[in-house]
Design a protein around this motif. Sequence first.
Motif, PDB file in Angstrom:
ATOM      1  N   ARG A 213      -4.873   1.041  -3.892  1.00 31.06           N
ATOM      2  CA  ARG A 213      -3.608   0.701  -4.215  1.00 31.06           C
ATOM      3  C   ARG A 213      -3.223   1.370  -5.513  1.00 31.06           C
ATOM      4  O   ARG A 213      -4.170   1.425  -6.484  1.00 31.06           O
ATOM      5  N   ARG A 214      -2.082   1.643  -5.735  1.00 29.15           N
ATOM      6  CA  ARG A 214      -1.517   2.541  -6.634  1.00 29.15           C
ATOM      7  C   ARG A 214       0.065   2.182  -7.108  1.00 29.15           C
ATOM      8  O   ARG A 214       0.740   1.563  -6.072  1.00 29.15           O
ATOM      9  N   ALA A 215       0.313   2.257  -8.081  1.00 31.55           N
ATOM     10  CA  ALA A 215       1.855   2.199  -8.502  1.00 31.55           C
ATOM     11  C   ALA A 215       2.059   3.302  -9.820  1.00 31.55           C
ATOM     12  O   ALA A 215       1.171   3.453 -10.589  1.00 31.55           O
ATOM     13  N   THR A 216       3.265   3.571  -9.962  1.00 28.12           N
ATOM     14  CA  THR A 216       3.741   4.553 -11.150  1.00 28.12           C
ATOM     15  C   THR A 216       4.807   4.075 -11.941  1.00 28.12           C
ATOM     16  O   THR A 216       5.752   3.530 -11.014  1.00 28.12           O
TER      17      THR A 216
ATOM     18  N   LEU B 160       0.918  -1.129   0.046  1.00 20.57           N
ATOM     19  CA  LEU B 160      -0.052  -0.203  -0.016  1.00 20.57           C
ATOM     20  C   LEU B 160       0.924   1.164   0.120  1.00 20.57           C
ATOM     21  O   LEU B 160       1.675   1.248   0.581  1.00 20.57           O
ATOM     22  N   PRO B 161       0.420   2.351  -0.894  1.00 17.66           N
ATOM     23  CA  PRO B 161       1.539   3.537  -0.800  1.00 17.66           C
ATOM     24  C   PRO B 161       1.449   4.283   0.421  1.00 17.66           C
ATOM     25  O   PRO B 161       0.573   4.068   1.387  1.00 17.66           O
ATOM     26  N   PRO B 162       2.802   4.672   0.739  1.00 16.11           N
ATOM     27  CA  PRO B 162       2.886   5.339   2.120  1.00 16.11           C
ATOM     28  C   PRO B 162       1.987   6.417   2.443  1.00 16.11           C
ATOM     29  O   PRO B 162       1.601   6.411   3.636  1.00 16.11           O
TER      30      PRO B 162
ATOM     31  N   VAL C  93      -1.184   6.423   1.692  1.00 18.83           N
ATOM     32  CA  VAL C  93      -2.309   5.804   2.266  1.00 18.83           C
ATOM     33  C   VAL C  93      -2.080   5.405   3.785  1.00 18.83           C
ATOM     34  O   VAL C  93      -3.128   5.183   4.585  1.00 18.83           O
ATOM     35  N   VAL C  94      -0.866   4.415   3.902  1.00 21.75           N
ATOM     36  CA  VAL C  94      -0.853   3.904   5.225  1.00 21.75           C
ATOM     37  C   VAL C  94      -0.696   5.046   6.305  1.00 21.75           C
ATOM     38  O   VAL C  94      -1.202   4.905   7.336  1.00 21.75           O
ATOM     39  N   ARG C  95       0.129   6.231   5.913  1.00 22.24           N
ATOM     40  CA  ARG C  95       0.018   7.316   6.968  1.00 22.24           C
ATOM     41  C   ARG C  95      -1.458   7.995   7.271  1.00 22.24           C
ATOM     42  O   ARG C  95      -1.828   8.127   8.513  1.00 22.24           O
ATOM     43  N   SER C  96      -2.211   7.848   6.297  1.00 18.72           N
ATOM     44  CA  SER C  96      -3.718   8.469   6.546  1.00 18.72           C
ATOM     45  C   SER C  96      -4.477   7.332   7.212  1.00 18.72           C
ATOM     46  O   SER C  96      -5.277   7.813   8.035  1.00 18.72           O
ATOM     47  N   LEU C  97      -4.035   5.989   7.088  1.00 19.08           N
ATOM     48  CA  LEU C  97      -4.904   5.101   7.920  1.00 19.08           C
ATOM     49  C   LEU C  97      -4.464   5.060   9.192  1.00 19.08           C
ATOM     50  O   LEU C  97      -5.019   4.826  10.276  1.00 19.08           O
TER      51      LEU C  97
ATOM     52  N   ASN D 270      -2.898  -6.211   8.459  1.00 22.58           N
ATOM     53  CA  ASN D 270      -3.135  -6.938   7.088  1.00 22.58           C
ATOM     54  C   ASN D 270      -2.101  -6.433   5.880  1.00 22.58           C
ATOM     55  O   ASN D 270      -1.450  -7.100   5.400  1.00 22.58           O
ATOM     56  N   VAL D 271      -2.177  -4.830   6.152  1.00 17.28           N
ATOM     57  CA  VAL D 271      -1.077  -4.148   5.220  1.00 17.28           C
ATOM     58  C   VAL D 271       0.463  -4.772   5.584  1.00 17.28           C
ATOM     59  O   VAL D 271       0.987  -4.968   4.421  1.00 17.28           O
ATOM     60  N   HIS D 272       0.640  -4.925   6.765  1.00 16.92           N
ATOM     61  CA  HIS D 272       2.096  -5.211   7.137  1.00 16.92           C
ATOM     62  C   HIS D 272       2.345  -6.672   6.701  1.00 16.92           C
ATOM     63  O   HIS D 272       3.497  -6.970   6.056  1.00 16.92           O
ATOM     64  N   ILE D 273       1.373  -7.627   7.008  1.00 20.80           N
ATOM     65  CA  ILE D 273       1.624  -8.735   6.407  1.00 20.80           C
ATOM     66  C   ILE D 273       1.812  -9.019   5.009  1.00 20.80           C
ATOM     67  O   ILE D 273       2.492  -9.749   4.434  1.00 20.80           O
ATOM     68  N   ALA D 274       0.765  -8.476   4.425  1.00 19.56           N
ATOM     69  CA  ALA D 274       0.958  -8.331   2.715  1.00 19.56           C
ATOM     70  C   ALA D 274       2.386  -8.006   2.422  1.00 19.56           C
ATOM     71  O   ALA D 274       2.899  -8.615   1.375  1.00 19.56           O
ATOM     72  N   ARG D 275       2.652  -6.771   2.901  1.00 15.84           N
ATOM     73  CA  ARG D 275       3.957  -6.426   2.249  1.00 15.84           C
ATOM     74  C   ARG D 275       5.153  -7.397   2.869  1.00 15.84           C
ATOM     75  O   ARG D 275       5.941  -7.704   1.819  1.00 15.84           O
TER      76      ARG D 275
END
Lengths: 283, 196
Positions: free
Chosen positions: A268-271, A18-20, A22-26, A47-52
């Motif tokens: 979820r995003r990527a560039t 998850l982009p940083p 979004v994580v900060r906002s959560l 969940n985000v931590h486990i996925a990464r």
Amino acid sequence: MNLTQELGRAIGNAATILPPDVVRSLEAARDREEGPARVQLEAILENVHIARGGRVPICQDTGTITFFVKAGTKFRHLDALVRALPEAARTATKDVPLRPNTVHPFTGKNPGDNTGRSIPAITWEMVEGDGAEVHILPKGGGSENCCALKMLPPGVGLKGVKEAVVEHVVSCGGLPCPPTVIGVGIGGGADLSLKLGKKALLRPLGERHPEPEVAALEAELEELINASGVGPMGLGGKTTVLAVHAEYAHRHPASLPLGIVVQCWAHRRATVRIRADGKLEVA
Amino acid sequence: MNRVLTTPVSEKDARALKAGDVIYVSGTMFTARDEAHKMMLERGSPLPVEGLALFHCGPVAQEAGTGWEILAAGPTTSARMELFEAEFLRKFRTRIIVGKGGMGEKTLAALGEVGAVYTHFTGGAGALAAKAVKRVAAVHWLEELGMPEAIWVMEVERFGPLVVAMDSHGQSLYKDLSVTVGKNMEAIRARIKGGN
């Protein structure tokens, strides 16, 4: 350059990291919540931590793969890029793996590789320059089902726009997996308003629209929706949306189109940036 | 209250739970979506399920060596199972339902009759759920129903957090919340009308 491979890797990053912003906002949302709302946000962050860590998908719905491409009018690798985009979707489906999410509407058949007629969905934009920028936005079905188009009578003005956005997002309750990110597209026409709404999701959270009137609308909508109390997962709380992003186009005098695009917490995003010399930069 | 319940869960323990409690489940959990509910009501259950946890979920599973492995297992929208759940609870007496989004009045009444709870698991948290699954004990009706609709029997350890959202005393967080949101919306509408 191995464009397909790098684009495939970027799709994989989007599905698992998850982009940083979004994580900060959560995290900020978790810190202001209590009770069931806080429990939901803690579970989301774990969940985000486990996925990464395990490089596994954040959510079992790995979404429809969607590309927004800004290509320079002098960009010389357009041909390779056109071929690489669907191929990258296939590669990522095998490598991550992603859930095959493309179903033929008539036969029900699923090719199993996340491609199909008009999918991955690609929006091309020509800009000045000699490079290209590919934004990847995998979008889940639950939140996409909550998107809406309202053709408002222009007489209702911006007040009518605010009312329509708030009523719609609140009526979705827990269905789109809040806290959501809302993309609002105003004007342009029926199709363009929804496209602008989806494009508004590409902007990092915490970044406002450069025009003060639009930025003020974004802030006001966030405050109004969060005052509803729907909360994370629709279980009650202060955070129903992480952000509202708005974009606009000029409208026909007789029309006030309003596109409301809803994105789940797993934003979820990527560039991938491609320079004139073919060098790649994955973010 | 923040506690771990081990299956089979007794009626007494299920009745002790109140809406708003946060629990974790250890033991045996089985998945059932629309098709599995329908088929279990028609044919009976392929395994004894009294006291177990019922999970509204279509997992992503992968065959690995000697058995199956669960890769992602987030909850699906429970409202679709409202058609079957009251009859299902009366017949099979599962004590803990795990899903998302909540269920309707018929299920709420059946929870009270049978002594069971509906719990909410975080939507989208498929990786967190899969981590709590220690083993796939069995899979039933896989050929007939396919991967998402089959009955997956999973041994789980501290599966959660689960928010008790509907209890056996007629309490539902969803019902309470819709009243609160309705009131809040009146104030929000007035603010928009009075604003610029």
